[in-house]
Enzyme design. Structure first.
Site, PDB file in Angstrom:
ATOM      1  N   HIS A  52       0.888  -1.251  -0.080  1.00  0.00           N
ATOM      2  CA  HIS A  52      -0.038  -0.073   0.002  1.00  0.00           C
ATOM      3  C   HIS A  52       0.837   1.257   0.048  1.00  0.00           C
ATOM      4  CE1 HIS A  52       0.694  -0.389   4.312  1.00  0.00           C
ATOM      5  NE2 HIS A  52       0.239   0.765   4.567  1.00  0.00           N
ATOM      6  N   HIS A  54       1.309   4.095   1.895  1.00  0.00           N
ATOM      7  CA  HIS A  54       2.074   4.921   3.135  1.00  0.00           C
ATOM      8  C   HIS A  54       3.417   4.789   2.919  1.00  0.00           C
ATOM      9  CE1 HIS A  54      -1.952   4.246   5.714  1.00  0.00           C
ATOM     10  NE2 HIS A  54      -1.947   5.130   4.792  1.00  0.00           N
ATOM     11  N   ASP A  56       6.116   4.969   5.093  1.00  0.00           N
ATOM     12  CA  ASP A  56       6.907   3.798   5.716  1.00  0.00           C
ATOM     13  C   ASP A  56       6.896   2.380   4.998  1.00  0.00           C
ATOM     14  OD1 ASP A  56       4.048   3.807   6.774  1.00  0.00           O
ATOM     15  OD2 ASP A  56       4.662   2.329   8.175  1.00  0.00           O
ATOM     16  N   HIS A  57       6.076   2.378   4.061  1.00  0.00           N
ATOM     17  CA  HIS A  57       6.270   1.109   3.113  1.00  0.00           C
ATOM     18  C   HIS A  57       6.675   1.483   1.712  1.00  0.00           C
ATOM     19  CE1 HIS A  57       3.446  -1.022   6.013  1.00  0.00           C
ATOM     20  NE2 HIS A  57       3.213   0.047   6.302  1.00  0.00           N
ATOM     21  N   HIS A 108      -7.345  -0.740   5.668  1.00  0.00           N
ATOM     22  CA  HIS A 108      -6.408   0.173   6.080  1.00  0.00           C
ATOM     23  C   HIS A 108      -6.161   1.343   4.954  1.00  0.00           C
ATOM     24  CE1 HIS A 108      -2.861   1.554   7.937  1.00  0.00           C
ATOM     25  NE2 HIS A 108      -2.075   1.463   6.939  1.00  0.00           N
ATOM     26  N   ASP A 130      -0.140  -3.758   6.235  1.00  0.00           N
ATOM     27  CA  ASP A 130      -0.719  -3.375   7.573  1.00  0.00           C
ATOM     28  C   ASP A 130      -2.218  -3.713   7.541  1.00  0.00           C
ATOM     29  OD1 ASP A 130       1.630  -1.847   8.109  1.00  0.00           O
ATOM     30  OD2 ASP A 130       0.924   0.130   7.646  1.00  0.00           O
ATOM     31  N   HIS A 168       4.465  -4.490  10.999  1.00  0.00           N
ATOM     32  CA  HIS A 168       4.799  -3.648  11.903  1.00  0.00           C
ATOM     33  C   HIS A 168       4.941  -4.801  13.404  1.00  0.00           C
ATOM     34  CE1 HIS A 168       4.376   0.584  10.597  1.00  0.00           C
ATOM     35  NE2 HIS A 168       3.664   0.008   9.921  1.00  0.00           N
TER      36      HIS A 168
HETATM   37 ZN   LIG Z   1       2.617   0.864   8.116  1.00  0.00          ZN
HETATM   38 ZN   LIG Z   2      -0.085   1.671   6.408  1.00  0.00          ZN
END
Ligand SMILES: [Zn+2]
Ligand SMILES: [Zn+2]
Length: 256
Positions: A52, A54, A56-57, A108, A130, A168
């Site tokens: 996805h 975001h 942080d990915h 999410h 996530d 995570h």
């Molecule tokens: Zn994440």
């Molecule tokens: Zn995420």
């Protein structure tokens, strides 16, 4: 095959899978941990799988693509750093001689996908980003409770032995909530002791398995009587499976 969770930021894992020569990385929010691991394991990055949008990915994708020439796969319906191959429900992709199938799991984010391989060294493997966490699930940033419940049902239909590679390390805080939902669940108490022991040695609690998650994850257990009753203790108006699931998620959001 080696399956390695590379820690990144405060609680992300970038999953690296390699066969001693070629590697794939999942959700590289940063390039450095992946580049270091490639060097350390003396392997080449063949593919990057993204679940996805975001940051942080995704924030390490461009640097990794440039440094390694790896092919990037990502969700069909999300903003992604180009160029990449966009994939959606039922698509198959090959990497490291393995066949991964794409499962759409909105909730999410609106276009979140997961990658499932039916056999890696004798057991299935799931990269779920996530969407599903050990003892928890992702927050609903873009999707509805009904969508997330359907997405988790799709993942829960996979075989017991499926190794669940979440993005995570949220397990201990999820377990605190799970214990509030099901204080008499013995499997949950056993797993909590085990997870504390792992974390006290700075070891990951992941991958989990679907067999375990079905016994301890309140978000996969929202149709169990004890879980329904607990959710109704938070929101007395929760009277069908979607509203029970929504109440659980809402309760978790407020849970300290
Ligand atoms: Zn994440
Ligand atoms: Zn995420």
């Amino acid at each position: 095959m080696k399956l390695i969770p590379l820690p990144a930021f405060s609680d992300n894992y970038i999953w690296l899978l390699h066969d001693g020569q070629q590697a794939l990385a999942v959700d590289p929010g940063a390039a450095e941990p992946v580049l270091e691991a490639l060097q350390h394991c003396k392997v080449q990055l063949e593919a990057i799988l993204v679940t996805h949008h975001h940051p942080d990915h995704t924030a390490g994708i461009d640097a990794l693509r440039q440094a390694t020439g790896a092919k990037v796969f990502g969700p069909a319906r999300e903003a992604m750093p180009e160029p990449l191959t966009r994939v959606s429900q039922g698509d198959k992709l090959q990497s490291l001689g393995l066949r991964f199938e794409v499962i759409e799991v909105p909730g999410h984010t609106a276009g979140h996908i997961a990658y499932y391989c039916a056999e890696v060294d004798g057991a299935p493997l799931l990269f779920c980003g996530d969407t599903l966490f050990s003892a928890g699930c992702g927050r609903l940033f873009e999707g509805s409770p009904a969508q997330m419940l359907a997405s988790l049902d799709r993942l829960a239909a996979l075989p017991d032995g499926t190794r669940v590679c979440c993005a995570h390390e949220y397990t201990l805080s999820n377990l605190k909530f799970a214990a509030a939902v099901e204080p008499t669940n013995q499997a949950l108490a056993d797993y909590t002791a085990n997870a504390h022991a792992l974390r006290s040695r700075q070891q990951p609690t992941l991958p989990s398995t679907l067999f375990l998650e079905r016994q301890i994850n309140p978000f996969l257990r929202s149709r169990q009587v004890a879980v329904i009753q607990a959710a109704q203790g938070f929101d007395a108006s929760a009277n069908d499976e979607v509203s029970v699931f929504a109440a659980l998620r809402q309760w978790k959001n407020q849970f300290q």
